[in-house]
Write a protein that holds these residues in place. Structure first.
Motif, PDB file in Angstrom:
ATOM      1  N   THR A  41       0.976  -1.304  -0.097  1.00  0.00           N
ATOM      2  CA  THR A  41      -0.080  -0.028   0.021  1.00  0.00           C
ATOM      3  C   THR A  41       0.785   1.256  -0.019  1.00  0.00           C
ATOM      4  O   THR A  41       1.566   1.236   0.905  1.00  0.00           O
ATOM      5  N   ASN A  66      -1.103   6.873   0.184  1.00  0.00           N
ATOM      6  CA  ASN A  66      -2.240   7.353   0.054  1.00  0.00           C
ATOM      7  C   ASN A  66      -3.196   6.470   0.048  1.00  0.00           C
ATOM      8  O   ASN A  66      -4.355   6.541   0.003  1.00  0.00           O
ATOM      9  N   GLY A  67      -2.901   4.937   0.432  1.00  0.00           N
ATOM     10  CA  GLY A  67      -3.751   3.682   0.789  1.00  0.00           C
ATOM     11  C   GLY A  67      -4.193   3.342  -0.407  1.00  0.00           C
ATOM     12  O   GLY A  67      -5.082   2.363  -0.499  1.00  0.00           O
ATOM     13  N   ILE A  68      -3.426   3.331  -1.659  1.00  0.00           N
ATOM     14  CA  ILE A  68      -3.452   2.826  -2.768  1.00  0.00           C
ATOM     15  C   ILE A  68      -2.750   1.509  -2.949  1.00  0.00           C
ATOM     16  O   ILE A  68      -1.676   1.456  -2.657  1.00  0.00           O
ATOM     17  N   SER A  76      -1.172  -0.692  -9.986  1.00  0.00           N
ATOM     18  CA  SER A  76      -1.678   0.286  -8.680  1.00  0.00           C
ATOM     19  C   SER A  76      -3.012   0.151  -9.256  1.00  0.00           C
ATOM     20  O   SER A  76      -3.517   0.634 -10.481  1.00  0.00           O
ATOM     21  N   ASP A  84      -7.011   1.761  -8.414  1.00  0.00           N
ATOM     22  CA  ASP A  84      -7.569   3.093  -8.150  1.00  0.00           C
ATOM     23  C   ASP A  84      -8.020   3.059  -6.654  1.00  0.00           C
ATOM     24  O   ASP A  84      -7.899   2.137  -5.985  1.00  0.00           O
ATOM     25  N   GLU A  85      -8.685   4.218  -6.289  1.00  0.00           N
ATOM     26  CA  GLU A  85      -9.272   4.310  -5.108  1.00  0.00           C
ATOM     27  C   GLU A  85     -10.374   3.049  -4.866  1.00  0.00           C
ATOM     28  O   GLU A  85     -10.478   2.509  -3.696  1.00  0.00           O
ATOM     29  N   TYR A  86     -11.321   2.853  -5.763  1.00  0.00           N
ATOM     30  CA  TYR A  86     -12.134   2.256  -5.702  1.00  0.00           C
ATOM     31  C   TYR A  86     -11.765   0.730  -5.606  1.00  0.00           C
ATOM     32  O   TYR A  86     -12.228  -0.130  -4.753  1.00  0.00           O
ATOM     33  N   SER A 139      -8.793  -0.132  -4.579  1.00  0.00           N
ATOM     34  CA  SER A 139      -8.147  -0.526  -3.385  1.00  0.00           C
ATOM     35  C   SER A 139      -9.270  -0.739  -2.442  1.00  0.00           C
ATOM     36  O   SER A 139      -9.007  -1.784  -1.220  1.00  0.00           O
ATOM     37  N   PHE A 140     -10.077  -0.118  -2.045  1.00  0.00           N
ATOM     38  CA  PHE A 140     -11.385  -0.210  -1.290  1.00  0.00           C
ATOM     39  C   PHE A 140     -11.921  -1.768  -1.298  1.00  0.00           C
ATOM     40  O   PHE A 140     -11.907  -2.255  -0.333  1.00  0.00           O
ATOM     41  N   HIS A 179     -19.960   3.255   1.402  1.00  0.00           N
ATOM     42  CA  HIS A 179     -18.864   4.017   1.412  1.00  0.00           C
ATOM     43  C   HIS A 179     -18.692   5.277   0.126  1.00  0.00           C
ATOM     44  O   HIS A 179     -18.223   6.210   0.291  1.00  0.00           O
ATOM     45  N   TYR A 180     -19.317   4.636  -0.805  1.00  0.00           N
ATOM     46  CA  TYR A 180     -19.376   5.740  -2.161  1.00  0.00           C
ATOM     47  C   TYR A 180     -20.899   5.634  -2.724  1.00  0.00           C
ATOM     48  O   TYR A 180     -21.235   5.144  -3.581  1.00  0.00           O
TER      49      TYR A 180
END
Length: 117
Positions: free
Chosen positions: A26, A29-31, A59, A61-63, A65-66, A87-88
């Motif tokens: 990770t 940025n938590g990615i 890598s 993306d934010e989604y 990674s979630f 969450h989204y």
């Protein structure tokens, strides 16, 4: 489990499981960054003659990674979709996007499937 078997079942009842052989880290940025080793005859040729890397860093993306962090080997696709929606909340077509993302992860051997007994 074969692909034809999955089509007869409901994806929402499946549990995605991370491939324990996949390494990931990770970033700040938590990615999530998944490390993919390129092995096999054709990959060796590409590495030697076309200078392709032995390992790629993929890598998410934010989604992605979630979702990756919610693949715990116990949560069903339905449960993950509920967490994703919470969450989204403004994400459009979240369930179809989730299923497509999980299919991509499975096609690259990053995850496998387990059915609820």
């Amino acid at each position: 489990m074969s692909k034809s078997n999955k089509k007869n079942n409901n994806y929402l009842e499946f549990i995605p499981i991370k491939n324990p052989q996949m390494e990931y880290e990770t970033d700040e940025n938590g990615i999530v960054i998944i490390k993919k080793d390129w092995v096999g005859f054709y990959n060796k040729i590409a590495q030697k003659f076309f200078h392709k890397p032995k390992t790629s860093n993929i890598s998410l993306d934010e989604y992605g990674s979630f979702i990756w962090f919610n693949i715990d080997g116990e949560s069903t696709v339905y449960q993950i979709s509920q967490k994703l929606d919470a969450h989204y909340p403004k994400m459009e077509k979240s369930l179809s996007r989730l299923i497509k993302f999980l299919e991509i992860l499975q096609n690259h051997n990053f995850i496998t499937w387990k059915e609820i007994d």
